[in-house]
Design a protein around this motif. Structure first.
Motif, mmCIF file in Angstrom:
data_model
loop_
_atom_site.group_PDB
_atom_site.id
_atom_site.type_symbol
_atom_site.label_atom_id
_atom_site.label_comp_id
_atom_site.label_asym_id
_atom_site.label_seq_id
_atom_site.Cartn_x
_atom_site.Cartn_y
_atom_site.Cartn_z
ATOM 1 N N SER A 40 0.834 -1.200 0.000
ATOM 2 C CA SER A 40 0.000 0.000 0.000
ATOM 3 C C SER A 40 0.869 1.250 0.000
ATOM 4 O O SER A 40 2.044 1.215 0.399
ATOM 5 N N PRO A 41 0.317 2.391 -0.444
ATOM 6 C CA PRO A 41 1.066 3.645 -0.347
ATOM 7 C C PRO A 41 1.514 3.949 1.081
ATOM 8 O O PRO A 41 2.601 4.489 1.290
ATOM 9 N N GLU A 42 0.674 3.586 2.062
ATOM 10 C CA GLU A 42 1.035 3.828 3.464
ATOM 11 C C GLU A 42 2.262 3.013 3.859
ATOM 12 O O GLU A 42 3.124 3.494 4.601
ATOM 13 N N LEU A 43 2.339 1.776 3.356
ATOM 14 C CA LEU A 43 3.486 0.935 3.687
ATOM 15 C C LEU A 43 4.763 1.496 3.067
ATOM 16 O O LEU A 43 5.832 1.497 3.699
ATOM 17 N N ILE A 44 4.672 1.991 1.838
ATOM 18 C CA ILE A 44 5.841 2.589 1.185
ATOM 19 C C ILE A 44 6.261 3.862 1.926
ATOM 20 O O ILE A 44 7.465 4.117 2.114
ATOM 21 N N ARG A 45 5.298 4.644 2.368
ATOM 22 C CA ARG A 45 5.648 5.848 3.144
ATOM 23 C C ARG A 45 6.353 5.468 4.440
ATOM 24 O O ARG A 45 7.301 6.134 4.865
ATOM 25 N N SER A 46 5.903 4.383 5.058
ATOM 26 C CA SER A 46 6.553 3.910 6.275
ATOM 27 C C SER A 46 7.985 3.462 5.995
ATOM 28 O O SER A 46 8.901 3.702 6.794
ATOM 29 N N LEU A 47 8.186 2.830 4.848
ATOM 30 C CA LEU A 47 9.538 2.415 4.458
ATOM 31 C C LEU A 47 10.445 3.621 4.274
ATOM 32 O O LEU A 47 11.584 3.641 4.773
ATOM 33 N N ILE A 48 9.975 4.623 3.560
ATOM 34 C CA ILE A 48 10.791 5.819 3.331
ATOM 35 C C ILE A 48 11.074 6.546 4.650
ATOM 36 O O ILE A 48 12.191 7.035 4.880
ATOM 37 N N LYS A 49 10.089 6.585 5.528
ATOM 38 C CA LYS A 49 10.304 7.210 6.840
ATOM 39 C C LYS A 49 11.365 6.450 7.628
ATOM 40 O O LYS A 49 12.221 7.051 8.286
ATOM 41 N N THR A 50 11.311 5.127 7.577
ATOM 42 C CA THR A 50 12.302 4.319 8.281
ATOM 43 C C THR A 50 13.698 4.573 7.737
ATOM 44 O O THR A 50 14.673 4.660 8.498
ATOM 45 N N ALA A 51 13.833 4.703 6.426
ATOM 46 C CA ALA A 51 15.143 4.924 5.812
ATOM 47 C C ALA A 51 15.722 6.296 6.143
ATOM 48 O O ALA A 51 16.949 6.477 6.088
ATOM 49 N N ASP A 52 14.864 7.271 6.488
ATOM 50 C CA ASP A 52 15.307 8.594 6.921
ATOM 51 C C ASP A 52 16.285 9.209 5.914
ATOM 52 O O ASP A 52 17.408 9.576 6.238
ATOM 53 N N LEU A 53 15.830 9.322 4.684
ATOM 54 C CA LEU A 53 16.692 9.780 3.596
ATOM 55 C C LEU A 53 16.931 11.285 3.648
ATOM 56 O O LEU A 53 15.990 12.067 3.825
ATOM 57 N N ASN A 54 18.178 11.670 3.465
ATOM 58 C CA ASN A 54 18.509 13.069 3.226
ATOM 59 C C ASN A 54 18.464 13.343 1.725
ATOM 60 O O ASN A 54 18.368 12.416 0.913
ATOM 61 N N ALA A 55 18.592 14.611 1.359
ATOM 62 C CA ALA A 55 18.442 14.990 -0.055
ATOM 63 C C ALA A 55 19.464 14.294 -0.957
ATOM 64 O O ALA A 55 19.164 13.962 -2.101
ATOM 65 N N LYS A 56 20.673 14.063 -0.461
ATOM 66 C CA LYS A 56 21.732 13.467 -1.272
ATOM 67 C C LYS A 56 21.762 11.941 -1.201
ATOM 68 O O LYS A 56 22.544 11.305 -1.914
ATOM 69 N N ASP A 57 20.947 11.353 -0.359
ATOM 70 C CA ASP A 57 20.929 9.896 -0.233
ATOM 71 C C ASP A 57 20.261 9.259 -1.448
ATOM 72 O O ASP A 57 19.436 9.884 -2.124
ATOM 73 N N TYR A 58 20.597 8.005 -1.714
ATOM 74 C CA TYR A 58 19.998 7.295 -2.837
ATOM 75 C C TYR A 58 19.614 5.880 -2.430
ATOM 76 O O TYR A 58 20.019 5.374 -1.377
ATOM 77 N N LYS A 85 11.974 11.752 -3.699
ATOM 78 C CA LYS A 85 12.596 12.280 -4.915
ATOM 79 C C LYS A 85 14.038 11.819 -5.086
ATOM 80 O O LYS A 85 14.697 12.196 -6.056
ATOM 81 N N ASN A 86 14.527 11.017 -4.183
ATOM 82 C CA ASN A 86 15.913 10.566 -4.235
ATOM 83 C C ASN A 86 16.151 9.653 -5.443
ATOM 84 O O ASN A 86 15.227 9.020 -5.939
ATOM 85 N N ASN A 87 17.401 9.585 -5.875
ATOM 86 C CA ASN A 87 17.760 8.709 -6.994
ATOM 87 C C ASN A 87 17.554 7.247 -6.609
ATOM 88 O O ASN A 87 17.798 6.843 -5.469
ATOM 89 N N ILE A 88 17.120 6.452 -7.590
ATOM 90 C CA ILE A 88 16.880 5.023 -7.389
ATOM 91 C C ILE A 88 17.639 4.265 -8.465
ATOM 92 O O ILE A 88 17.390 4.447 -9.661
ATOM 93 N N GLY A 89 18.575 3.420 -8.042
ATOM 94 C CA GLY A 89 19.365 2.642 -8.981
ATOM 95 C C GLY A 89 19.052 1.162 -8.883
ATOM 96 O O GLY A 89 18.462 0.697 -7.900
ATOM 97 N N CYS A 90 19.430 0.423 -9.907
ATOM 98 C CA CYS A 90 19.229 -1.029 -9.944
ATOM 99 C C CYS A 90 20.570 -1.700 -10.192
ATOM 100 O O CYS A 90 21.282 -1.350 -11.143
ATOM 101 N N LEU A 91 20.928 -2.660 -9.332
ATOM 102 C CA LEU A 91 22.148 -3.437 -9.505
ATOM 103 C C LEU A 91 21.760 -4.914 -9.582
ATOM 104 O O LEU A 91 21.526 -5.556 -8.556
ATOM 105 N N ASN A 92 21.677 -5.427 -10.788
ATOM 106 C CA ASN A 92 21.299 -6.822 -11.001
ATOM 107 C C ASN A 92 22.581 -7.659 -11.100
ATOM 108 O O ASN A 92 23.026 -8.032 -12.181
ATOM 109 N N PHE A 93 23.172 -7.948 -9.940
ATOM 110 C CA PHE A 93 24.441 -8.654 -9.903
ATOM 111 C C PHE A 93 24.309 -10.062 -10.476
ATOM 112 O O PHE A 93 23.281 -10.731 -10.331
ATOM 113 N N ASP A 94 25.391 -10.508 -11.111
ATOM 114 C CA ASP A 94 25.532 -11.909 -11.495
ATOM 115 C C ASP A 94 27.009 -12.278 -11.331
ATOM 116 O O ASP A 94 27.801 -11.476 -10.797
#
Length: 282
Positions: A40-58, A85-94
């Motif tokens: 749910s959107p509420e769960l994602i908001r809780s995740l972002i709150k837990t991560a406590d992201l600053n503007a430069k964090d990704y 609004k933070n950057n989101i990257g994907c690392l699909n390691f193999d």
């Protein structure tokens, strides 16, 4: 390049040794463990709150569990981007990239690491005994939030439920037997000590599977997380978020195995929690 990678690995190992010597500073980060299903959107908001992201964090998404990694990445990226609004990257390691210094640097520097659903065995086959495993631990111990859903939840445990049965070998979403030595474990990420996680718990009625796990590790806490629901772990404190429930079972009394590998016990600690509830691990 090899010297630089070796240097990074030495730094990670040295940091881990210091954290072992000074456990007060260990595990500065949090875990956000989702039982699968709709987020749910509420769960994602809780995740972002837990991560406590600053503007430069990704944020970094690790989609190696998924058979469709790009689709898994795009799905969680859309949800995360709707809140932060933070950057989101994907690392699909193999096997060809687990030693890539640039990728490892990006992973160790992430403030939020998200492990997608799919097959937990596929994820660990890529990550175990590689610098990726160490980089995830390094990030977590230095303040990152490590999140995962479904298979990404299962990998949090040191003793990881694979989903396979050793005796009743026909796959079922739940177990219909309570036998000893039936449940298969493999080594997971070990971000949780003395805890076993099961996911999709109420939706797939996985009581027998979790009781089987407890019979294999009777001193552990075994936690079943339903779909659309998460546990937020910081040190030994757990907070529940989401739309459904979390089950914890532990402390079996007089656990025994009788003929035909049947499990029995006199008592068990059995607790249900809902959103906002908190409990503490042993």
């Amino acid at each position: 390049m090899r010297l630089k990678l070796k240097y990074l690995q030495l730094i990670i190992v040295a940091a881990q040794l210091l954290l072992l010597l000074n456990p007060v500073n260990a595990q500065k980060g949090s875990l956000f463990i989702i039982g699968g299903g709709e987020r749910s959107p509420e769960l994602i908001r809780s995740l972002i709150k837990t991560a406590d992201l600053n503007a430069k964090d990704y944020m970094i998404v690790l989609p190696m569990s998924s058979g469709e990694p790009e689709a898994s990445f795009q799905a969680i990226k859309k949800q995360l981007a709707s809140v932060a609004k933070n950057n989101i990257g994907c690392l699909n390691f193999d096997a060809s990239t687990v030693n890539d210094k640039k990728w490892l640097d990006s992973l160790t520097g992430a403030k939020l690491i998200f492990i997608t659903g799919g097959d937990q065995n596929r994820f660990m086959n890529v990550v175990l005994n590689t610098p990726v495993y160490k980089a995830i631990h390094f990030a977590y111990q230095n303040g990152a939030t490590v999140a995962g859903t479904s298979a990404g939840a299962a990998v949090m445990s040191k003793q990881m439920i694979t989903g396979k049965q050793l005796m009743d070998t026909v796959y079922k979403e739940t177990f219909n037997k309570l036998w000893t030595d039936n449940i298969e474990f493999e080594e997971g990420m070990g971000l949780l000590e003395n805890v076993i996680i099961d996911q999709h718990f109420l939706k797939r009625s996985r009581y027998n599977r979790l009781i089987s796990a407890l019979s294999a590790y009777p001193t552990y806490s075994c936690i079943g997380i339903d779909e659309g629901t998460a546990i937020i772990v910081h040190h030994k404190k757990i907070t529940v978020a989401g739309v459904s429930q979390v089950l914890q079972i532990s402390e079996p009394k007089n656990l025994k195995v009788v003929d035909k590998k049947l499990i029995k016990m006199d008592d068990i600690r059995f607790s249900f929690y809902t959103s906002g509830d908190q409990f503490t691990l042993k």
